[in-house]
Scaffold this motif. Structure first.
Motif, PDB file in Angstrom:
ATOM      1  N   VAL A  94      37.100  33.170  43.848  1.00 19.50           N
ATOM      2  CA  VAL A  94      38.249  33.432  42.991  1.00 19.50           C
ATOM      3  C   VAL A  94      39.386  32.464  43.336  1.00 19.50           C
ATOM      4  CG1 VAL A  94      39.896  35.215  42.345  1.00 19.50           C
ATOM      5  CG2 VAL A  94      37.534  35.805  42.815  1.00 19.50           C
ATOM      6  N   THR A 104      33.268  36.842  46.728  1.00 20.70           N
ATOM      7  CA  THR A 104      34.488  37.268  46.024  1.00 20.70           C
ATOM      8  C   THR A 104      35.699  36.560  46.614  1.00 20.70           C
ATOM      9  OG1 THR A 104      33.468  39.437  45.960  1.00 20.70           O
ATOM     10  CG2 THR A 104      35.718  39.271  45.160  1.00 20.70           C
ATOM     11  N   ILE A 149      45.324  48.978  53.040  1.00 23.12           N
ATOM     12  CA  ILE A 149      46.324  48.765  51.995  1.00 23.12           C
ATOM     13  C   ILE A 149      47.401  47.791  52.476  1.00 23.12           C
ATOM     14  CG2 ILE A 149      48.137  49.900  50.670  1.00 23.12           C
ATOM     15  CD1 ILE A 149      46.187  52.226  50.335  1.00 23.12           C
ATOM     16  N   PRO A 204      31.668  51.090  48.331  1.00 22.96           N
ATOM     17  CA  PRO A 204      32.712  52.091  48.125  1.00 22.96           C
ATOM     18  C   PRO A 204      33.700  51.641  47.049  1.00 22.96           C
ATOM     19  CG  PRO A 204      32.843  51.125  50.336  1.00 22.96           C
ATOM     20  CD  PRO A 204      31.577  50.648  49.726  1.00 22.96           C
ATOM     21  N   VAL A 206      36.339  46.046  54.883  1.00 20.65           N
ATOM     22  CA  VAL A 206      35.366  46.362  53.840  1.00 20.65           C
ATOM     23  C   VAL A 206      33.958  46.398  54.422  1.00 20.65           C
ATOM     24  CG1 VAL A 206      34.301  45.546  51.715  1.00 20.65           C
ATOM     25  CG2 VAL A 206      36.772  45.485  51.961  1.00 20.65           C
ATOM     26  N   ILE A 230      40.933  42.246  55.619  1.00 21.91           N
ATOM     27  CA  ILE A 230      40.330  42.987  54.514  1.00 21.91           C
ATOM     28  C   ILE A 230      38.816  42.868  54.572  1.00 21.91           C
ATOM     29  CG2 ILE A 230      40.071  43.088  52.008  1.00 21.91           C
ATOM     30  CD1 ILE A 230      42.943  41.992  51.868  1.00 21.91           C
ATOM     31  N   VAL A 271      50.680  52.577  45.385  1.00 22.14           N
ATOM     32  CA  VAL A 271      50.753  51.698  46.561  1.00 22.14           C
ATOM     33  C   VAL A 271      51.316  50.323  46.196  1.00 22.14           C
ATOM     34  CG1 VAL A 271      48.958  52.836  47.870  1.00 22.14           C
ATOM     35  CG2 VAL A 271      48.345  51.034  46.301  1.00 22.14           C
ATOM     36  N   ARG A 323      48.047  40.284  51.904  1.00 18.35           N
ATOM     37  CA  ARG A 323      46.956  39.360  51.582  1.00 18.35           C
ATOM     38  C   ARG A 323      46.311  38.795  52.848  1.00 18.35           C
ATOM     39  NH1 ARG A 323      47.540  36.160  46.088  1.00 18.35           N
ATOM     40  NH2 ARG A 323      45.423  36.872  45.956  1.00 18.35           N
ATOM     41  N   VAL A 364      36.730  52.490  46.022  1.00 20.60           N
ATOM     42  CA  VAL A 364      38.140  52.250  46.351  1.00 20.60           C
ATOM     43  C   VAL A 364      38.289  50.914  47.072  1.00 20.60           C
ATOM     44  CG1 VAL A 364      40.163  53.210  47.460  1.00 20.60           C
ATOM     45  CG2 VAL A 364      38.396  54.727  46.624  1.00 20.60           C
ATOM     46  N   LEU A 365      37.347  50.642  47.973  1.00 23.73           N
ATOM     47  CA  LEU A 365      37.436  49.392  48.729  1.00 23.73           C
ATOM     48  C   LEU A 365      37.168  48.190  47.849  1.00 23.73           C
ATOM     49  CD1 LEU A 365      35.781  50.362  52.030  1.00 23.73           C
ATOM     50  CD2 LEU A 365      38.113  49.668  51.629  1.00 23.73           C
ATOM     51  N   LEU A 407      50.491  48.059  43.972  1.00 30.07           N
ATOM     52  CA  LEU A 407      49.576  46.945  43.729  1.00 30.07           C
ATOM     53  C   LEU A 407      49.314  46.747  42.241  1.00 30.07           C
ATOM     54  CD1 LEU A 407      46.983  47.431  46.600  1.00 30.07           C
ATOM     55  CD2 LEU A 407      48.736  45.682  46.409  1.00 30.07           C
ATOM     56  N   GLY A 424      35.460  56.874  51.419  1.00 32.02           N
ATOM     57  CA  GLY A 424      36.201  55.930  50.583  1.00 32.02           C
ATOM     58  C   GLY A 424      37.557  56.485  50.195  1.00 32.02           C
ATOM     59  N   PHE A 476      29.117  53.563  55.389  1.00 37.97           N
ATOM     60  CA  PHE A 476      28.451  54.140  54.214  1.00 37.97           C
ATOM     61  C   PHE A 476      26.949  54.177  54.406  1.00 37.97           C
ATOM     62  CE2 PHE A 476      30.702  54.394  49.998  1.00 37.97           C
ATOM     63  CZ  PHE A 476      31.913  54.690  50.564  1.00 37.97           C
ATOM     64  N   ILE A 515      40.257  47.467  46.115  1.00 35.58           N
ATOM     65  CA  ILE A 515      41.224  46.843  47.013  1.00 35.58           C
ATOM     66  C   ILE A 515      40.877  45.380  47.263  1.00 35.58           C
ATOM     67  CG2 ILE A 515      41.804  46.833  49.461  1.00 35.58           C
ATOM     68  CD1 ILE A 515      42.435  49.666  49.270  1.00 35.58           C
ATOM     69  N   LEU A 516      39.589  45.127  47.455  1.00 40.35           N
ATOM     70  CA  LEU A 516      39.142  43.754  47.673  1.00 40.35           C
ATOM     71  C   LEU A 516      39.501  42.884  46.472  1.00 40.35           C
ATOM     72  CD1 LEU A 516      37.411  41.944  49.598  1.00 40.35           C
ATOM     73  CD2 LEU A 516      35.470  42.508  48.169  1.00 40.35           C
ATOM     74  N   LEU A 517      39.201  43.404  45.265  1.00 38.51           N
ATOM     75  CA  LEU A 517      39.468  42.623  44.059  1.00 38.51           C
ATOM     76  C   LEU A 517      40.960  42.362  43.886  1.00 38.51           C
ATOM     77  CD1 LEU A 517      36.930  44.251  41.604  1.00 38.51           C
ATOM     78  CD2 LEU A 517      36.906  41.926  42.468  1.00 38.51           C
ATOM     79  N   ILE A 518      41.772  43.412  44.098  1.00 42.05           N
ATOM     80  CA  ILE A 518      43.214  43.247  43.927  1.00 42.05           C
ATOM     81  C   ILE A 518      43.739  42.259  44.974  1.00 42.05           C
ATOM     82  CG2 ILE A 518      45.440  44.415  43.887  1.00 42.05           C
ATOM     83  CD1 ILE A 518      43.980  45.654  41.759  1.00 42.05           C
ATOM     84  N   ALA A 519      43.192  42.347  46.199  1.00 43.06           N
ATOM     85  CA  ALA A 519      43.636  41.437  47.259  1.00 43.06           C
ATOM     86  C   ALA A 519      43.398  40.000  46.848  1.00 43.06           C
ATOM     87  CB  ALA A 519      42.897  41.744  48.554  1.00 43.06           C
ATOM     88  N   VAL A 520      42.250  39.769  46.206  1.00 41.28           N
ATOM     89  CA  VAL A 520      41.905  38.403  45.851  1.00 41.28           C
ATOM     90  C   VAL A 520      42.678  37.942  44.613  1.00 41.28           C
ATOM     91  CG1 VAL A 520      40.026  36.957  45.054  1.00 41.28           C
ATOM     92  CG2 VAL A 520      39.661  38.519  46.940  1.00 41.28           C
ATOM     93  N   MET A 521      42.787  38.834  43.609  1.00 39.06           N
ATOM     94  CA  MET A 521      43.434  38.422  42.349  1.00 39.06           C
ATOM     95  C   MET A 521      44.948  38.517  42.426  1.00 39.06           C
ATOM     96  SD  MET A 521      41.003  39.992  39.385  1.00 39.06           S
ATOM     97  CE  MET A 521      40.948  41.640  40.033  1.00 39.06           C
ATOM     98  N   GLY A 522      45.465  39.271  43.416  1.00 43.58           N
ATOM     99  CA  GLY A 522      46.898  39.499  43.466  1.00 43.58           C
ATOM    100  C   GLY A 522      47.254  40.710  42.629  1.00 43.58           C
ATOM    101  N   VAL A 548      46.055  44.394  52.161  1.00 39.20           N
ATOM    102  CA  VAL A 548      46.064  43.872  50.791  1.00 39.20           C
ATOM    103  C   VAL A 548      47.460  43.414  50.415  1.00 39.20           C
ATOM    104  CG1 VAL A 548      45.726  44.426  48.378  1.00 39.20           C
ATOM    105  CG2 VAL A 548      44.135  45.272  50.069  1.00 39.20           C
ATOM    106  N   LEU A 552      43.334  38.272  54.329  1.00 39.06           N
ATOM    107  CA  LEU A 552      41.938  38.319  53.906  1.00 39.06           C
ATOM    108  C   LEU A 552      40.932  38.550  55.028  1.00 39.06           C
ATOM    109  CD1 LEU A 552      41.956  35.787  50.984  1.00 39.06           C
ATOM    110  CD2 LEU A 552      41.667  38.235  50.870  1.00 39.06           C
TER     111      LEU A 552
END
Lengths: 292, 335
Positions: free
Chosen positions: B31, B27, B292, A138, B307, B303, A233, B298, A140-141, A235, B273, B314, A144-151, B295, B300
């Motif tokens: 990172v 992921t 959200i 998905p 996910v 999250i 949101v 943080r 959107v998720l 982010l 989604g 899905f 969100i996952l990427l932003i959560a990890v990268m900040g 996130v 994890l």
């Protein structure tokens, strides 16, 4: 509608489509030009400093309503910041994201698509499998996952768009490159002694380019909306910078007291997203040899 | 035939889910800014870091870590939320019903609106109404659900406030329920006062999610109907003297509906989604809203759990649609 003379009806329809196309291209292109100018020259064009707070001028209505102050054309938000100026500065962030994320996504996705579609073999196998896995995720998720990890931050937003959306280009360009690769002109280029890589760049690429341009236009619209959602949101870039999404988030909370704080950035975003997609669709039809 | 198809689809579903789990796992760990650093308060010593690393198994190889983690997941252990210190699985399952009800309501709305527009457009072929339907669905498609949500908030929350634009239910009514499937429960218990309150909260977010899907359904179904209307058997039933409505609904529709069905399945996953941002926009207390928050904090493990649950949702929807297609398509049934 009676269609006793199908031939004429078709010609007629084609002329009509063409006229509508022209108008669509002009309107959407025109809006985007206005936006680019407003963003580029924001420091000179904006009537106020977009960050300047003034509680004496908080929640001023737009110019045609009672209680409006001259110079604050679209009113002010709850901190007294000028809405019009903030929209103009927000356009800078929206367009920067559209340009950088869009172009990078196109470059990466189209390159992989070309390689997969023209060279086939194991490269195609690997790239296609990757695309399949990506499609099961998905979007959107994933973002969100990427932003959560990268900040949170603008770089994260851009990276997230590239990482998620390269498949859009890869899939379509791969299919097109496969179709082009099977054509006679490619075979004759090979017979004439051209190298495979050369053929890909000088024969296939120019024929796939219109498709890439269309996809790029659509992608820019997507990038604008993704940035707006993520700044909505909180982010994306820090709230020290005015963004459309951030303005919409503020407007959402004070919508009953000051609707204009929500309506104007929303209308701008709406028109921009619509323009990118209409421009893309218009270009697609323009490049379509049947309609041309 | 159907059984074999089901088995092979189950196998590919498992492979996809494994792929998703690998992506999520890698992921989060590859990172910079690894989860351990995020869990520790500032000023933690090397020894603290090592203890925590051992506790979470970060001192092992990444392959080992993955299989330990996967083994836990299979047993229903998704770890503990950093923010609330509660098991991730419980948190996620508590919110799942809210998101499911919202998605299904949106799906129903999309099918009703999209189907109605397609049928009307086919019945009134070549008129101005058909043109209007085409233009409307074109517009509806090029603007995403997030923007439709905001437009709906302005129209029906502010300008003409007929619907609630925030929350899932009026707060004082929450205690009336014993399950988290509020909408379903209110129907089963025939509590239509609760049902009315729920729908007046859910209708706006559901409609926002439904608009793009309704546009897709309307376009594709109308296209398929148009093609079917030219087939001989349709002409035959018309010469038999059946009215146009009968011809469209009883003769053309059953054959035209299959491509739309497949597409609805794929698009439904996108709709699910989309709940992430729509729930945020309407302060609706579902999974997406929780994602959200996770996130922003943080969190994890949370999250990760969300996910993976979404990915399961899905793939299950895709599997279901595929099976439905096999059952409904006569060519696959008798092959």
């Amino acid at each position: 509608m009676p269609s006793s003379t199908p031939g004429f009806a078709m010609l007629d329809a084609r002329a009509m489509v063409k006229r509508r196309l022209g108008l669509r291209l002009w309107l959407s292109g025109g809006w985007l030009v206005v936006l680019v100018v407003a963003a580029t020259f924001a420091p000179w064009l904006a009537p106020h400093n977009p960050l300047e707070q003034d509680l004496f001028t908080s929640r001023l209505p737009p110019f045609w309503m009672a209680g409006a102050e001259p110079g604050y054309w679209l009113g002010t938000d709850s901190l007294g910041r000028d809405v019009l100026s903030r929209i103009m500065y927000g356009a800078r962030i929206a367009l920067v994201v559209a340009l950088i994320a869009g172009t990078a996504t196109a470059l990466i996705g189209a390159t992989l698509g070309l390689i997969a579609g023209y060279f086939r073999g194991w490269a195609d196998l690997v790239i296609s499998r990757l695309v399949d896995i990506w499609m099961a995720f998905p979007p959107v998720l994933f973002a969100i996952l990427l932003i959560a990890v990268m900040g949170p931050g603008l770089v994260s937003v851009i990276v997230a768009i590239i990482v998620i959306d390269w498949t859009r280009f890869a899939r379509v360009v791969r299919a097109e490159a496969m179709a082009q690769g099977a054509m006679d002109y490619v075979a004759s280029a090979q017979v004439a002694g051209q190298k495979r890589l050369g053929t890909m760049l000088t024969e296939i690429l120019p024929n796939v380019l219109p498709t890439i341009v269309v996809l790029l236009t659509l992608e820019m619209g997507i990038a604008v909306i993704v940035e707006a959602i993520l700044s909505f949101v909180n982010l994306s870039i820090s709230t020290d910078f005015p963004t459309w999404g951030g303005m919409i988030a503020e407007g959402r909370t004070s919508v009953h007291q000051a609707w204009w704080v929500l309506v104007f950035p929303l209308a701008t975003l709406f028109l921009t997203v619509l323009s990118f997609s209409q421009l893309g669709e218009g270009l697609k039809d323009r490049f379509d040899p049947v309609l041309r | 035939m159907i059984l074999r198809r089901l088995l092979s689809r189950l196998a590919t579903t498992l492979v996809t889910l494994l792929g998703v789990s690998v992506i999520v796992f890698v992921t989060i760990r590859v990172v910079p800014g690894n989860p351990i650093a995020m869990m520790l308060p500032p000023g933690a010593t090397e020894a603290d870091i090592d203890r925590l690393r051992a506790l979470y198994g970060f001192d092992r190889s990444i392959m080992e870590q993955y299989f330990i983690w996967l083994w836990g997941v299979v047993q229903g252990d998704f770890g503990t939320s950093i923010q609330s210190r509660q098991p991730v699985l419980r948190l996620v399952l508590n919110r799942l019903p809210a998101t499911l009800e919202l998605s299904i309501m949106a799906l129903v709305i999309a099918v009703v609106i999209g189907g109605f527009l397609a049928l009307t457009g086919t019945r009134l072929r070549g008129t101005r109404t058909e043109g209007a339907i085409d233009v409307t669905s074109g517009m509806a498609l090029s603007v995403p659900d997030f923007l439709w949500g905001l437009v709906l908030i302005l129209l029906f929350g502010v300008l003409w406030p007929v619907f609630h634009i925030s929350g899932r239910i009026s707060p004082q009514l929450t205690s009336e329920f014993t399950t988290n499937f509020f909408l379903f429960e209110s129907v089963v218990r025939l509590r239509f006062d609760l049902w009315r309150d729920l729908v007046s909260h859910m209708f706006m977010p559901a409609l926002a999610l439904a608009i793009p899907l309704a546009a897709i359904i309307s376009q594709l179904l109308k296209q398929s109907l148009k093609e079917t209307m030219h087939l001989d058997y349709v002409t035959l039933s018309r010469t038999k003297g059946y009215g146009e409505n009968h011809v469209i609904i009883r003769e053309a529709l059953p054959n035209a509906v299959l491509p739309t069905l497949t597409l609805v399945g794929v698009q439904f996953t996108f709709l699910i989604g989309g709940t992430v941002i729509i729930e945020r926009l309407f302060s609706y207390e579902g999974l997406g809203n929780m994602a959200i928050d996770a996130v922003i904090n943080r969190d994890l493990p949370l999250i990760q759990g969300i996910v993976i649950l979404f990915a399961v949702l899905f793939t299950v929807v895709n599997l279901f649609v595929d099976m439905l297609y096999a059952v409904l398509n006569p060519r696959l049934r008798h092959a």
